[in-house]
Design an enzyme around this catalytic site. Sequence first.
Site, PDB file in Angstrom:
ATOM      1  N   GLU A  37      -5.470  -8.362  -0.909  1.00 50.79           N
ATOM      2  CA  GLU A  37      -6.264  -7.835   0.338  1.00 50.79           C
ATOM      3  C   GLU A  37      -7.774  -7.940   0.104  1.00 50.79           C
ATOM      4  OE1 GLU A  37      -4.616  -5.066   3.164  1.00 50.79           O
ATOM      5  OE2 GLU A  37      -2.714  -5.704   2.650  1.00 50.79           O
TER       6      GLU A  37
ATOM      7  N   GLU B  93       0.711  -1.187  -0.045  1.00 51.25           N
ATOM      8  CA  GLU B  93      -0.004  -0.029   0.187  1.00 51.25           C
ATOM      9  C   GLU B  93       0.904   1.344   0.019  1.00 51.25           C
ATOM     10  OE1 GLU B  93      -2.836  -0.194   3.007  1.00 51.25           O
ATOM     11  OE2 GLU B  93      -4.233  -1.417   1.715  1.00 51.25           O
TER      12      GLU B  93
HETATM   13  C1  BGP Z   1      -4.395  -2.475   5.016  1.00 53.57           C
HETATM   14  C2  BGP Z   1      -3.129  -2.991   5.446  1.00 53.57           C
HETATM   15  C3  BGP Z   1      -3.206  -4.345   6.290  1.00 53.57           C
HETATM   16  C4  BGP Z   1      -4.465  -4.448   7.057  1.00 53.57           C
HETATM   17  C5  BGP Z   1      -5.744  -3.800   6.324  1.00 53.57           C
HETATM   18  C6  BGP Z   1      -7.024  -3.767   7.006  1.00 53.57           C
HETATM   19  O1  BGP Z   1      -4.020  -0.939   4.972  1.00 53.57           O
HETATM   20  O2  BGP Z   1      -2.337  -3.529   4.237  1.00 53.57           O
HETATM   21  O3  BGP Z   1      -2.054  -4.236   7.214  1.00 53.57           O
HETATM   22  O4  BGP Z   1      -4.442  -4.008   8.284  1.00 53.57           O
HETATM   23  O5  BGP Z   1      -5.491  -2.311   5.921  1.00 53.57           O
HETATM   24  O6  BGP Z   1      -6.818  -2.640   7.885  1.00 53.57           O
HETATM   25  P1  BGP Z   1      -7.284  -2.688   9.424  1.00 53.57           P
HETATM   26  O7  BGP Z   1      -6.260  -3.779   9.861  1.00 53.57           O
HETATM   27  O8  BGP Z   1      -7.055  -1.317  10.027  1.00 53.57           O
HETATM   28  O9  BGP Z   1      -8.806  -2.956   9.493  1.00 53.57           O
END
Ligand code: BGP
Length: 479
Positions: A377, A176
Site C-alpha cells: 500500500e 495492518e
Molecule cells: C489502510 C488500509 C486500507 C486503506 C488505506 C488508506 O489503513 O489498509 O484499507 O483504506 O489505509 O486509508 P484511507 O482509505 O482512510 O485514506
Amino acid sequence: MGKLPKEFLWGGALAAHQFEGGWNAGGKGPSVVDVMTAGAHGLPRQITETIEEDRFYPNHEAIDFYHRYKEDIALFAEMGLKCLRTSIAWSRIFPKGDEAEPNEAGLQFYDDVFDELLKHGIQPVITLSHFEIPLHLAKEYGGFRNRKLVDFFVKFAEVCFNRYKDKVKYWMTFNEINNQMDVSNPIFLWTNSGVKVGENENAREVMFQTAHHELVASALAVAKGKEINPEFQIGAMVAHIPIYPYSSNPEDVMLAEVLMRERYFFPDIQVRGYYPSYALKEFEKEGYNIKFEAGDEEILQNGTVDYLGFSYYMSNTVRSGAQEKYTEDIVNGAVPNSVANPYIQSSDWGWGIDPTGLRYTLNRLYDRYQIPLFIVENGYGAVDTLEEDGTIHDPERIEYLRSHIKALETAVIEDGVDLIGYTPWGIIDIVSFTTGEMKKRYGMIYVDRDNEGNGTMKRYKKDSFNWYKKVIESSGEEL
Ligand code: BGP
C-alpha cells in the site's frame, strides 16, 4: 532512474469491503465494516449495533465490483498490472464465521475473479483478513479477544488455501494487524479484530490479549498453508509509519525509538517467532494478564512468515514534552507527543508527504528482518475533478507516486533491499477506510460516485492511468 528486475511485481491494491459492494449478495453475511457509517464533514465513522434501515452504509454497494469485475479487470490489464492485491471477504466464505461448511457461492465468486485476473496475466495477491470479520463472530464471541476465533480463522484460511492453491501464490494473513495498537480510537480494534473494550477494562491489556490470539492464528495459518502448497509465499502485513525525533535532543531520539516499538511489535513476532523483551517487560510492569496456552511458543516459532508486506503513506515526528495534539487526523493525531515536521508538506488530509521516508523504512525493515519486503500500500488520497470532457487531471498524485517509486528504486538498486513488488493503494477509486467517503480518492481510474452513493458508477481513466502504464512497461525506468 534505473530499471527494476523483470520479475518485479508492479500492481495495485484493494480490499474487498472497499470496492466489491454486493455486501449481502451470493449468501454473504454482514461483516464488522458493514455496520459502519461514513464519517460526515470530518466526524469519525459510527459503528452501529445493527444495520439500521434508514442509515447509508458506504461499503454496502461501494463501486459494485461484484457485478462489474470483468470490466474493471480489463482496465487493470490495460494498465499492464502484473499483480492485483485484494482480499477475500471472510463473510462471503463463512457468512456467520462459525458454520461447519463454507458458502459455495462465495467461493465461486473468487474463483471467477481469480480466473479473470489470470486470463489477463495478472497474479492475485490475497489478504485473508482485511477488516472483514463476520459480524456474528464479533457479536456472539467478542471477536479475537475470544480464543475460539483462532480456530474459525484457521478453518477459513485452510478452505481458501485448498480452493485457490493453483491460482494464488502470494498470501497475507491480517491487514495492518498493528492498527489496533492505537486504542484511542475504537474503529481499529473493531475492524481489525471485532473487539469492543468494556467500560472498566484496560484497553491496552484487551488489545494485547486480542493480538496474541491473532498472532497464534496467523502462525497456525502459515504452517497450514505451507502444508497445502509448499510453494506458497505467506506474509505478514503491517502499517508502517516511521517516527522521527524532532531534534538531536537525546530525549527526542529515545522517545522516537520507544514509540517505534508500536511499529515493530507485530512483525518482530511474525518474522522472528517470539515475543520481544520490551513487550514482556511492559506486560510485567503494567500487570497485564495475557493468557498464553501451552504450545503457543512452538506455534509462533513454527509459523513465521516468508515476507513482510507493509503499507507506507507518511512519516510522523515526535518531540519530548510536546503536549498539543497537532492534528485531528485519526492516524497522525494518535501518536503521543507528535508534532508537525517542518521539512515536509502534507496532503489535504494531513498525511505527511515523505518519499525519503520510504527509502529509510525499506532499509530499516530489511536490516531488522533480512527477509523479502513487499510494499502493498502506498498512495495519495485527494479530491479529483471529473472535467466536462471526461478527463481527470491528477498531477499531485503522479508526483507523489513518482517520488515514492524513485525512493524504492534507490533502496533496491543502491541499498540492496530485496523488494518483491509495489502495489499502490486504491488502483481504482474506492471507499476510504478512515473516512468512509468516496471524496478521498486514490485511484488511477475515476468512479462516478459521491459520498452519498449518487452517480453513474461509470469508470474514467485519470492522467495517472497512462503514466503508470508507461512506468510498468519500462520496469520503472520511465517515470
Ligand atoms: C489502510 C488500509 C486500507 C486503506 C488505506 C488508506 O489503513 O489498509 O484499507 O483504506 O489505509 O486509508 P484511507 O482509505 O482512510 O485514506
